[in-house]
Design an enzyme around this catalytic site. Structure first.
Site, PDB file in Angstrom:
ATOM      1  CG  ASP A 139      -2.796   8.496  -6.889  1.00  0.00           C
ATOM      2  OD1 ASP A 139      -2.033   8.588  -7.914  1.00  0.00           O
ATOM      3  OD2 ASP A 139      -2.881   7.937  -5.969  1.00  0.00           O
ATOM      4  NE  ARG A 141       0.595   7.975  -6.362  1.00  0.00           N
ATOM      5  CZ  ARG A 141       0.643   7.760  -4.914  1.00  0.00           C
ATOM      6  NH1 ARG A 141       1.757   7.818  -4.258  1.00  0.00           N
ATOM      7  NH2 ARG A 141      -0.208   7.681  -4.383  1.00  0.00           N
TER       8      ARG A 141
END
Length: 213
Positions: A139, A141
């Site tokens: 991930d 982000r």
């Protein structure tokens, strides 16, 4: 310790009527920004009593929502992004707050790479394993721009509409006080059951699934 944020500012705002395929309609005050650290065109949708410029004593309901072209626009059922977006707009419009639409497709790896990850998932990897197999982070982000946008809007305390503990942790480090974590619904379908189970077991998303595949 809070991270120091470069200053961003609102560059423009415009009222936009919103409509969804199920017939739900509302109005948003859409804000664009100068000075976001990644240079991308992220948007903040002011909904409910936050659509205007009036001050409000209570923390707004805020959802940082990462762009998902396949789910948000085309209704893909491989994820729960489209239903979460639809749910968030209505709940924020009722409570008053902001939907932060963040241009970080595929958990930050981009649209083409996300589709490559889909192919690996078809071969048996879960959504996080597939990203790693592509040489990317599970991930990637980063919610720095979300914190910048909130600061530009004069928001330092939020009720966070999310099942993802990483969003709350990052915002807290970036100086945004999360006064409450508000879970979204569980948008389960036969096509996304494995995807949701991976979010629950690998990333501690607050999901009350009836089973784990």
């Amino acid at each position: 310790m809070d991270e120091t944020l470069p200053m961003a500012r609102v560059r423009n705002q415009v009222t936009v009527p919103l409509g969804f395929p199920d017939g739900y309609v509302t109005t948003a005050r859409v804000h664009s920004f100068h000075g976001l650290v990644d240079g991308r065109e992220h948007l903040a949708f002011g909904l409910g009593d936050r659509a205007g410029a009036a001050s409000h004593p209570d923390p707004p309901l805020v959802r940082p929502h990462s762009e998902c072209l396949t789910g948000d626009v085309f209704g893909s059922q491989r994820c729960d992004c489209g239903p979460q977006l639809r749910e968030a707009v209505e709940r924020i419009a009722e409570a008053g707050g902001y939907l932060l639409y963040l241009r970080q497709e595929g958990r930050g790896i981009g649209l083409y790479a996300k589709l490559d990850a889909y192919a690996l998932q078809d071969g048996g990897l879960d959504t996080y394993e597939a990203n790693v197999a592509l040489g990317r982070g599970a991930d990637e982000r980063d919610y720095t721009v979300a914190a910048q946008m909130l600061a530009a809007l004069g928001v330092s305390r939020v009720a966070l509409l999310s099942n993802n503990p990483d969003k709350a942790d990052q915002l807290d480090r970036l100086g945004v006080t999360v006064v409450d974590r508000v879970p979204t619904g569980v948008h389960l379908s036969p096509a996304n059951a494995d995807y949701l189970a991976a979010k629950m077991t690998r990333a501690d998303h607050a999901l009350d699934l009836p089973f784990v595949p």
